[in-house]
Scaffold this motif. Structure first.
Motif, PDB file in Angstrom:
ATOM      1  N   ALA A  88      -6.578   1.996   0.732  1.00  0.00           N
ATOM      2  CA  ALA A  88      -7.420   0.874   1.160  1.00  0.00           C
ATOM      3  C   ALA A  88      -6.559  -0.327   1.569  1.00  0.00           C
ATOM      4  N   VAL A  89      -5.499  -0.573   0.813  1.00  0.00           N
ATOM      5  CA  VAL A  89      -4.605  -1.700   1.121  1.00  0.00           C
ATOM      6  C   VAL A  89      -3.894  -1.468   2.459  1.00  0.00           C
ATOM      7  N   ILE A  90      -3.451  -0.234   2.704  1.00  0.00           N
ATOM      8  CA  ILE A  90      -2.788   0.083   3.978  1.00  0.00           C
ATOM      9  C   ILE A  90      -3.743  -0.142   5.138  1.00  0.00           C
ATOM     10  N   GLY A  95       0.810  -1.214   0.000  1.00  0.00           N
ATOM     11  CA  GLY A  95       0.000   0.000   0.000  1.00  0.00           C
ATOM     12  C   GLY A  95       0.841   1.260   0.000  1.00  0.00           C
ATOM     13  N   ILE A  96       1.911   1.280   0.790  1.00  0.00           N
ATOM     14  CA  ILE A  96       2.800   2.442   0.820  1.00  0.00           C
ATOM     15  C   ILE A  96       3.462   2.650  -0.535  1.00  0.00           C
ATOM     16  N   GLY A 126       4.332   5.762  -4.963  1.00  0.00           N
ATOM     17  CA  GLY A 126       4.841   5.551  -6.316  1.00  0.00           C
ATOM     18  C   GLY A 126       3.934   6.036  -7.427  1.00  0.00           C
ATOM     19  N   PHE A 127       2.656   6.286  -7.130  1.00  0.00           N
ATOM     20  CA  PHE A 127       1.715   6.695  -8.180  1.00  0.00           C
ATOM     21  C   PHE A 127       0.901   7.916  -7.754  1.00  0.00           C
ATOM     22  N   PRO A 128       1.579   9.027  -7.477  1.00  0.00           N
ATOM     23  CA  PRO A 128       0.859  10.218  -7.001  1.00  0.00           C
ATOM     24  C   PRO A 128       0.112  10.923  -8.124  1.00  0.00           C
ATOM     25  N   LEU A 187      -9.628  21.492   0.850  1.00  0.00           N
ATOM     26  CA  LEU A 187      -8.355  21.954   0.280  1.00  0.00           C
ATOM     27  C   LEU A 187      -8.188  21.579  -1.190  1.00  0.00           C
ATOM     28  N   LYS A 188      -9.106  20.793  -1.724  1.00  0.00           N
ATOM     29  CA  LYS A 188      -9.071  20.386  -3.143  1.00  0.00           C
ATOM     30  C   LYS A 188      -7.770  19.676  -3.498  1.00  0.00           C
ATOM     31  N   GLU A 189      -7.305  18.807  -2.601  1.00  0.00           N
ATOM     32  CA  GLU A 189      -6.063  18.074  -2.857  1.00  0.00           C
ATOM     33  C   GLU A 189      -6.354  16.865  -3.749  1.00  0.00           C
ATOM     34  N   PRO A 190      -5.540  16.666  -4.794  1.00  0.00           N
ATOM     35  CA  PRO A 190      -5.785  15.541  -5.696  1.00  0.00           C
ATOM     36  C   PRO A 190      -5.160  14.242  -5.197  1.00  0.00           C
ATOM     37  N   LEU A 191      -5.864  13.148  -5.398  1.00  0.00           N
ATOM     38  CA  LEU A 191      -5.336  11.818  -5.153  1.00  0.00           C
ATOM     39  C   LEU A 191      -5.662  10.959  -6.368  1.00  0.00           C
ATOM     40  N   SER A 192      -4.672  10.202  -6.834  1.00  0.00           N
ATOM     41  CA  SER A 192      -4.899   9.364  -8.002  1.00  0.00           C
ATOM     42  C   SER A 192      -5.695   8.126  -7.613  1.00  0.00           C
ATOM     43  N   PRO A 193      -6.359   7.480  -8.586  1.00  0.00           N
ATOM     44  CA  PRO A 193      -7.091   6.242  -8.288  1.00  0.00           C
ATOM     45  C   PRO A 193      -6.203   5.178  -7.647  1.00  0.00           C
ATOM     46  N   VAL A 194      -4.946   5.087  -8.110  1.00  0.00           N
ATOM     47  CA  VAL A 194      -4.027   4.096  -7.536  1.00  0.00           C
ATOM     48  C   VAL A 194      -3.738   4.412  -6.075  1.00  0.00           C
ATOM     49  N   GLN A 195      -3.663   5.712  -5.740  1.00  0.00           N
ATOM     50  CA  GLN A 195      -3.427   6.087  -4.350  1.00  0.00           C
ATOM     51  C   GLN A 195      -4.610   5.708  -3.464  1.00  0.00           C
TER      52      GLN A 195
END
Length: 304
Positions: free
Chosen positions: A272-274, A131-132, A137-139, A259-267
């Protein structure tokens, strides 16, 4: 869970989830070093004054060294790392990384011989590492040197939090939560203070900035830790620590909505994995027989 325990649980999740937003405000006004040092002094003084007011006797007979180590790790190490990292990687990402603290804690506990890792715990650790890797790795933002430094600082903060918690559970077994929290915040503030020579306060803070700092010290540090230990005594450490996962959800929502911070689908998958891995490490699934020792963990929650 009793209504009182549920109310405390919800309050802790909300307060600690919002604390990431408060940290951004405080760091912007005071700098990431003063934000920790002054906040720690405020938290320690608040607890000391409350203890005096209610005539609670504080016993520091364990000596200064254990409190120094806990203050150096769970306060100075953890909060300096998170105060530095959060403005660089965002509240959502910082909160997700913080959710990995139980993974570090279990490894340290196993190395020190305090707890044996069961197969389900090992699988949870493996999931946490994956998860980490997905998270970092995919921000959704460009991978810059600042982003990498921020992630490294956040992960270091998690390690310090886990180290200090295990140290406290081993060396400060006889000390009460009031003493551990008051002493560690005092030493944490003293340890962080010299770094002001390198990272001074950027300007004159305004009234609203001082208010944010007082909220961080009095409410999101001193008051919440006392309530957390109350919850530990009522429902056990394992269930109480699970509040971290709700904290992460609240912080991610704050980051995404306010804050409108973006997170990628992979993140999101990584998050969820973490959380799944930490849930297995903590033995929260009904089918797991692994039980985490119910010992007070002074600052394992990893709240900035």
């Amino acid at each position: 869970m009793k209504p009182r325990d549920l109310a405390i649980y919800v309050f802790l999740a909300t307060a600690w989830g919002l604390s990431f937003l408060v940290v951004l405000k405080v760091v912007a006004a005071f700098g990431w070093v003063a934000a920790v040092s002054i906040r720690a002094f405020v938290a320690s003084a608040t607890l000391f004054l409350i203890a005096k007011t209610i005539r609670r006797r504080l016993d520091f007979s364990a000596g200064w060294r254990p409190f120094f180590v806990v203050g150096a790790t769970t306060v100075a190490g953890q909060l300096l790392g998170l105060s530095y990292a959060t403005p660089l990687i965002g509240t959502a990402m910082a909160a997700i990384i913080v959710a990995s603290i139980p993974l570090f804690s279990m490894v340290i506990s196993h190395v020190w011989g305090l707890e044996r890792i069961r197969p389900s715990g090992l699988f949870g650790l493996a999931l946490g590492v994956v998860g980490i890797m997905l998270l970092v790795g995919f921000p959704a933002v460009p991978v810059t040197s600042e982003f990498i430094l921020g992630c490294a600082a956040a992960l270091a903060a998690c390690f310090f939090a886990a180290f200090g918690s295990n140290y406290a559970s081993h060396r400060l077994k006889q000390a009460g939560s009031w003493e551990v929290t008051t002493g560690s915040f005092l030493f944490g503030g003293l340890i962080a203070m010299p770094f002001l020579l390198v990272v001074p306060v950027p300007g004159v803070p305004g009234t609203i900035d001082i208010l944010y700092l007082l909220i961080a010290g009095c409410v999101m540090s001193a008051t919440t830790y006392l309530l957390y230990f109350t919850l530990v005594g009522s429902i056990g450490a394992t269930r109480a620590i699970s509040v971290e996962f709700v904290v992460t959800v609240v912080a991610v929502l704050v980051g995404a909505v306010i804050l409108k911070e973006p997170l990628s689908p992979v993140q999101f998958i990584g998050a969820a994995v973490i959380i799944l891995g930490c849930t297995m490490v903590l033995g929260l699934f009904p089918w797991q027989r692994t039980k985490v020792a119910d010992v007070p963990l002074p600052h394992q929650d990893g709240i900035p």
